[in-house]
Motif scaffolding. Structure first.
Motif, PDB file in Angstrom:
ATOM      1  N   PHE A  71       0.857  -1.185   0.000  1.00  0.00           N
ATOM      2  CA  PHE A  71       0.000   0.000   0.000  1.00  0.00           C
ATOM      3  C   PHE A  71       0.895   1.238   0.000  1.00  0.00           C
ATOM      4  CE2 PHE A  71      -2.275  -3.300   2.354  1.00  0.00           C
ATOM      5  CZ  PHE A  71      -3.563  -3.215   1.854  1.00  0.00           C
ATOM      6  N   GLN A  72       0.291   2.376  -0.334  1.00  0.00           N
ATOM      7  CA  GLN A  72       0.996   3.645  -0.156  1.00  0.00           C
ATOM      8  C   GLN A  72       0.111   4.563   0.671  1.00  0.00           C
ATOM      9  OE1 GLN A  72       3.456   5.132  -3.544  1.00  0.00           O
ATOM     10  NE2 GLN A  72       2.190   3.725  -4.717  1.00  0.00           N
ATOM     11  N   GLY A  73       0.748   5.305   1.556  1.00  0.00           N
ATOM     12  CA  GLY A  73      -0.028   6.188   2.421  1.00  0.00           C
ATOM     13  C   GLY A  73       0.761   7.419   2.769  1.00  0.00           C
ATOM     14  N   GLY A  74       0.295   8.127   3.791  1.00  0.00           N
ATOM     15  CA  GLY A  74       1.035   9.303   4.235  1.00  0.00           C
ATOM     16  C   GLY A  74       0.151  10.395   4.779  1.00  0.00           C
ATOM     17  N   ASN A  75       0.809  11.495   5.082  1.00  0.00           N
ATOM     18  CA  ASN A  75       0.149  12.625   5.709  1.00  0.00           C
ATOM     19  C   ASN A  75      -0.046  13.698   4.641  1.00  0.00           C
ATOM     20  OD1 ASN A  75      -0.765  14.522   7.476  1.00  0.00           O
ATOM     21  ND2 ASN A  75       0.997  14.451   8.844  1.00  0.00           N
ATOM     22  N   TYR A  76      -1.051  13.546   3.827  1.00  0.00           N
ATOM     23  CA  TYR A  76      -1.197  14.450   2.695  1.00  0.00           C
ATOM     24  C   TYR A  76      -2.616  14.427   2.160  1.00  0.00           C
ATOM     25  CZ  TYR A  76       0.630  17.255  -1.113  1.00  0.00           C
ATOM     26  OH  TYR A  76       0.901  18.299  -1.954  1.00  0.00           O
ATOM     27  N   ARG A  77      -3.055  15.584   1.657  1.00  0.00           N
ATOM     28  CA  ARG A  77      -4.338  15.656   0.944  1.00  0.00           C
ATOM     29  C   ARG A  77      -4.061  15.912  -0.524  1.00  0.00           C
ATOM     30  NH1 ARG A  77      -9.055  16.036   3.600  1.00  0.00           N
ATOM     31  NH2 ARG A  77     -10.079  17.068   1.863  1.00  0.00           N
ATOM     32  N   PHE A  78      -4.811  15.262  -1.378  1.00  0.00           N
ATOM     33  CA  PHE A  78      -4.595  15.346  -2.819  1.00  0.00           C
ATOM     34  C   PHE A  78      -5.740  16.115  -3.484  1.00  0.00           C
ATOM     35  CE2 PHE A  78      -2.302  11.784  -1.232  1.00  0.00           C
ATOM     36  CZ  PHE A  78      -1.139  11.751  -1.975  1.00  0.00           C
ATOM     37  N   PRO A  79      -5.513  16.562  -4.726  1.00  0.00           N
ATOM     38  CA  PRO A  79      -6.605  17.250  -5.432  1.00  0.00           C
ATOM     39  C   PRO A  79      -7.928  16.461  -5.400  1.00  0.00           C
ATOM     40  CG  PRO A  79      -4.578  17.553  -6.648  1.00  0.00           C
ATOM     41  CD  PRO A  79      -4.253  16.632  -5.485  1.00  0.00           C
ATOM     42  N   MET A  80      -7.862  15.135  -5.527  1.00  0.00           N
ATOM     43  CA  MET A  80      -9.104  14.352  -5.532  1.00  0.00           C
ATOM     44  C   MET A  80      -9.869  14.470  -4.214  1.00  0.00           C
ATOM     45  SD  MET A  80      -9.712  10.336  -6.499  1.00  0.00           S
ATOM     46  CE  MET A  80      -9.677   9.662  -4.858  1.00  0.00           C
ATOM     47  N   ASP A  81      -9.122  14.666  -3.118  1.00  0.00           N
ATOM     48  CA  ASP A  81      -9.794  14.795  -1.816  1.00  0.00           C
ATOM     49  C   ASP A  81     -10.667  16.041  -1.751  1.00  0.00           C
ATOM     50  OD1 ASP A  81      -8.731  12.470  -0.450  1.00  0.00           O
ATOM     51  OD2 ASP A  81      -6.796  13.473  -0.604  1.00  0.00           O
ATOM     52  N   GLU A  82     -10.357  17.018  -2.600  1.00  0.00           N
ATOM     53  CA  GLU A  82     -11.135  18.265  -2.605  1.00  0.00           C
ATOM     54  C   GLU A  82     -12.354  18.170  -3.532  1.00  0.00           C
ATOM     55  OE1 GLU A  82     -10.070  20.095  -0.344  1.00  0.00           O
ATOM     56  OE2 GLU A  82      -8.058  19.206  -0.173  1.00  0.00           O
ATOM     57  N   ALA A  83     -12.431  17.108  -4.341  1.00  0.00           N
ATOM     58  CA  ALA A  83     -13.546  16.986  -5.290  1.00  0.00           C
ATOM     59  C   ALA A  83     -14.869  16.814  -4.534  1.00  0.00           C
ATOM     60  CB  ALA A  83     -13.316  15.798  -6.225  1.00  0.00           C
ATOM     61  N   ALA A  84     -15.886  17.548  -4.982  1.00  0.00           N
ATOM     62  CA  ALA A  84     -17.194  17.494  -4.324  1.00  0.00           C
ATOM     63  C   ALA A  84     -18.009  16.309  -4.847  1.00  0.00           C
ATOM     64  CB  ALA A  84     -17.936  18.801  -4.600  1.00  0.00           C
ATOM     65  N   ASP A  85     -19.122  16.038  -4.176  1.00  0.00           N
ATOM     66  CA  ASP A  85     -20.034  15.003  -4.658  1.00  0.00           C
ATOM     67  C   ASP A  85     -20.694  15.474  -5.946  1.00  0.00           C
ATOM     68  OD1 ASP A  85     -19.469  13.529  -2.426  1.00  0.00           O
ATOM     69  OD2 ASP A  85     -21.239  14.192  -1.305  1.00  0.00           O
ATOM     70  N   LYS A  86     -20.778  14.566  -6.943  1.00  0.00           N
ATOM     71  CA  LYS A  86     -21.476  14.927  -8.176  1.00  0.00           C
ATOM     72  C   LYS A  86     -22.860  14.282  -8.202  1.00  0.00           C
ATOM     73  CE  LYS A  86     -20.214  13.474 -12.311  1.00  0.00           C
ATOM     74  NZ  LYS A  86     -19.266  13.279 -13.427  1.00  0.00           N
ATOM     75  N   ILE A  87     -22.904  12.991  -7.830  1.00  0.00           N
ATOM     76  CA  ILE A  87     -24.198  12.305  -7.749  1.00  0.00           C
ATOM     77  C   ILE A  87     -24.322  11.743  -6.328  1.00  0.00           C
ATOM     78  CG2 ILE A  87     -25.690  10.548  -8.790  1.00  0.00           C
ATOM     79  CD1 ILE A  87     -23.669  10.359 -11.109  1.00  0.00           C
ATOM     80  N   VAL A  88     -25.285  12.237  -5.591  1.00  0.00           N
ATOM     81  CA  VAL A  88     -25.504  11.699  -4.242  1.00  0.00           C
ATOM     82  C   VAL A  88     -26.415  10.485  -4.367  1.00  0.00           C
ATOM     83  CG1 VAL A  88     -26.383  12.207  -1.927  1.00  0.00           C
ATOM     84  CG2 VAL A  88     -25.154  13.960  -3.222  1.00  0.00           C
ATOM     85  N   LEU A  89     -26.055   9.417  -3.665  1.00  0.00           N
ATOM     86  CA  LEU A  89     -26.761   8.145  -3.831  1.00  0.00           C
ATOM     87  C   LEU A  89     -27.345   7.657  -2.516  1.00  0.00           C
ATOM     88  CD1 LEU A  89     -23.756   6.595  -5.699  1.00  0.00           C
ATOM     89  CD2 LEU A  89     -25.968   6.958  -6.814  1.00  0.00           C
ATOM     90  N   ASN A  90     -28.398   6.852  -2.640  1.00  0.00           N
ATOM     91  CA  ASN A  90     -28.852   6.080  -1.481  1.00  0.00           C
ATOM     92  C   ASN A  90     -28.144   4.744  -1.543  1.00  0.00           C
ATOM     93  OD1 ASN A  90     -30.673   7.960  -0.423  1.00  0.00           O
ATOM     94  ND2 ASN A  90     -32.187   7.396  -1.991  1.00  0.00           N
ATOM     95  N   VAL A 122     -21.032   9.597  -6.138  1.00  0.00           N
ATOM     96  CA  VAL A 122     -20.022   9.580  -7.193  1.00  0.00           C
ATOM     97  C   VAL A 122     -19.435  10.983  -7.172  1.00  0.00           C
ATOM     98  CG1 VAL A 122     -19.593   9.354  -9.678  1.00  0.00           C
ATOM     99  CG2 VAL A 122     -21.330   7.917  -8.566  1.00  0.00           C
ATOM    100  N   ILE A 123     -18.112  11.077  -7.136  1.00  0.00           N
ATOM    101  CA  ILE A 123     -17.544  12.420  -6.960  1.00  0.00           C
ATOM    102  C   ILE A 123     -17.258  13.091  -8.302  1.00  0.00           C
ATOM    103  CG2 ILE A 123     -16.612  11.883  -4.685  1.00  0.00           C
ATOM    104  CD1 ILE A 123     -13.808  11.855  -6.011  1.00  0.00           C
ATOM    105  N   ASP A 124     -17.101  14.397  -8.223  1.00  0.00           N
ATOM    106  CA  ASP A 124     -16.864  15.218  -9.409  1.00  0.00           C
ATOM    107  C   ASP A 124     -15.375  15.139  -9.762  1.00  0.00           C
ATOM    108  OD1 ASP A 124     -17.098  16.995 -11.432  1.00  0.00           O
ATOM    109  OD2 ASP A 124     -17.391  18.767 -10.161  1.00  0.00           O
ATOM    110  N   TRP A 125     -15.009  14.073 -10.460  1.00  0.00           N
ATOM    111  CA  TRP A 125     -13.607  13.779 -10.761  1.00  0.00           C
ATOM    112  C   TRP A 125     -13.576  13.031 -12.087  1.00  0.00           C
ATOM    113  CZ3 TRP A 125      -9.444  15.880  -9.127  1.00  0.00           C
ATOM    114  CH2 TRP A 125      -8.206  15.254  -9.224  1.00  0.00           C
ATOM    115  N   PRO A 126     -12.581  13.273 -12.944  1.00  0.00           N
ATOM    116  CA  PRO A 126     -12.609  12.641 -14.268  1.00  0.00           C
ATOM    117  C   PRO A 126     -12.561  11.121 -14.225  1.00  0.00           C
ATOM    118  CG  PRO A 126     -10.834  14.288 -14.103  1.00  0.00           C
ATOM    119  CD  PRO A 126     -11.458  14.189 -12.754  1.00  0.00           C
ATOM    120  N   MET A 127     -11.913  10.551 -13.220  1.00  0.00           N
ATOM    121  CA  MET A 127     -11.957   9.093 -13.103  1.00  0.00           C
ATOM    122  C   MET A 127     -13.196   8.736 -12.294  1.00  0.00           C
ATOM    123  SD  MET A 127      -7.979   8.062 -12.761  1.00  0.00           S
ATOM    124  CE  MET A 127      -8.357   6.330 -13.020  1.00  0.00           C
TER     125      MET A 127
END
Ligand SMILES: [Zn+2]
Length: 506
Positions: A276-295, A305-310
């Protein structure tokens, strides 16, 4: 030369004492060990004046490696010097048992204190080559998918032809089995395999199995750590992966942990050793908002589903068992899911294509588990991968898009610095925009791109503006890389998949 070597050994011992790598009482012992490495029978008589302790040992190690070359102890090549520097530093690095004990003591106080100490020790002992990593170019740039982080990797030195020849002549030992194996700490290395006398790992229990935490010597972000299986076994994303993620973040709540996918093309560079890879860091993807909220069909789990190209499904909640259940269901369903209209095939000719890149972190008492859907299908049109950067992006990025890039931090090759420098000439008017670079000019692959950039910027920029325009266009390319890797490009596609599991748009 001998006087310089003596002085530098004294300074290095001072450094090790000041950084707490060795105890002051061990000064004479450590000096003797350094004399042995330098093949000297006694220190020279010098008038030694201590100096201010530097941030890193780099300068001293460089000097001793230079002395070793001149004294004929090692060959002249960069790799020989690197092996030697590590051998020197190995003398001054606390033993694995001491490191474990110190880590344990601090962990009992607080997990942050343990990792903070271990991280600093890995920097002080030159296992993390701080000065070399500082050469990397790093910048943030706005793109169509938000701010991306870009690192141009200049810390990897060019291979010396003498080392390449020496490596070819060496017998293949198969030891250690790979760069991640537990046999690495203490290993002297050889041409073609790094020395690890100053490398230390911390044992952990994850999912009832034996794992180890170490820092990444490449350090692509703050406190970039690697968590590896005690055994040299291949990557495999499964139920146990999720359990291990939770076990780790429970023990180190200030760190995120993620895994590369377990298939070629969409996995990282090491597929044969589970890690695994980890660490003490926030990435651009962590800032992506929700695009589709689901039940979510699993009680106690919030999903979106978040607002991110992947394509990334974000699960949130406080109940780890519920989150693992939801992750298991998603993984199992995705492994078997096909959507021929969107070129998604779970399997072709007996080869499975679907997998997941999972990333877990804990924030404000709540778990956030990001599951990024991946598919490694190749076709005649896209021989390197349908969900992989397409051909027009290969002049920037051709390699696998692993965990770190998935999250929006791009690691790009060092060659780009000089190539971009060459491209600025087109944008400043020093070189005619009509002049096509001839083979084998490395600028040729970028030519149509720079023409495209010039259409909006013109060709009368200052050097600084030109570089800025290139970086801006680079961020657009990186966003395209992520978009190419995204399995679902539209809302209907991902909803159709999630509906099979009982997810509904909220
Ligand atoms: Zn291994």
């Amino acid at each position: 030369m001998l006087k310089l070597a003596t002085e530098t050994m004294y300074r290095l011992v001072d450094f090790a004492v000041a950084k707490g790598l060795i105890s002051p009482i061990d000064r004479p012992y450590c000096l003797n060990r350094l004399l042995e490495v330098m093949q000297l029978s006694a220190p020279e008589k010098i008038d030694y004046q201590p100096e201010e302790i530097p941030e890193t040992a780099t300068r001293y190690l460089d000097t001793l490696a230079e002395c070793a070359c001149k004294l004929g102890i090692i060959g002249q090549s960069g790799e020989n010097k690197d092996l030697f520097r590590t051998k020197v530093m190995g003398v001054l690095t606390p033993s694995p048992a001491e490191v474990r004990s110190e880590f344990g003591k601090r962990y009992a106080d607080a997990p942050e204190k343990a990792t903070e100490w271990f991280y600093q020790m890995c920097r002080d002992s030159d296992y993390i080559k701080v000065d070399r990593i500082a050469k990397n170019q790093r910048f943030f740039e706005e793109s169509p998918c938000g701010k991306l982080e870009i690192t141009i990797n200049l810390s990897k030195p060019e291979k010396d032809p003498r080392d390449i020849a020496a490596q070819r002549a060496m017998p293949q030992t198969g030891y250690p089995k790979c760069m991640l194996c537990v046999e690495n700490p203490g290993y002297a290395g050889r041409i073609g395999f790094p020395a690890r006398q100053n490398h230390r790992m911390i044992p952990l229990t994850l999912g009832g199995g034996n794992w180890y935490m170490q820092y990444s010597p490449y350090l692509y972000y703050n406190e970039h750590c690697i968590v590896l299986n005690e055994n040299h076994v291949p990557m495999r994303i499964c139920h146990d992966t999720f359990v291990r993620l939770f076990d780790f973040v429970e023990q180190f709540p200030h760190y995120f942990l993620g895994s590369n996918a377990d298939l070629p093309i969409v996995g990282g560079s090491i597929l044969n050793h589970d890690h695994f890879q980890g660490g003490n860091y926030r990435f651009p993807m962590d800032e992506a908002a929700d695009k589709i909220v689901l039940n979510c069909p699993v009680e106690g789990v919030k999903a979106s589903v978040i607002d991110w190209p992947m394509t990334c499904i974000r699960l949130r909640g406080e109940n780890r068992e519920a989150l693992i259940t939801a992750a298991d269901q998603l993984l199992e369903a995705w492994r078997g899911y096909s959507d021929p209209e969107r070129s998604i095939f779970a399997e072709t000719r007996g080869q499975k294509h679907n997998t997941i890149t999972p990333i877990l972190r804990k924030e404000n008492g709540q778990w956030t588990l990001n599951l990024v859907l991946r598919n490694n299908l190749t076709t005649l049109e896209h021989p390197l991968g349908v969900f992989h950067p397409h051909e027009d992006l290969h002049h920037i990025k051709k390699e696998n898009i692993g965990l770190i890039e998935v999250m929006g931090l791009f690691i790009l090759p060092g060659r780009l610095v000089s190539e971009f420098e060459g491209l600025t000439k087109y944008l400043t008017g020093q070189r005619s925009i009509d002049e096509i670079p001839r083979d084998p000019s490395p600028l040729r692959q970028h030519y149509s791109w720079v023409v495209q950039i010039a259409k909006t910027t013109g060709t009368e920029l200052t050097h600084e503006q030109a570089l800025e325009a290139i970086h801006k266009a680079l961020a657009d390319k990186c966003a395209r890389v992520l978009a190419d890797c995204g399995v679902f490009k539209d809302e209907a596609g991902v909803l159709a998949f999630l509906n099979t599991l009982g997810y509904q748009k909220a």
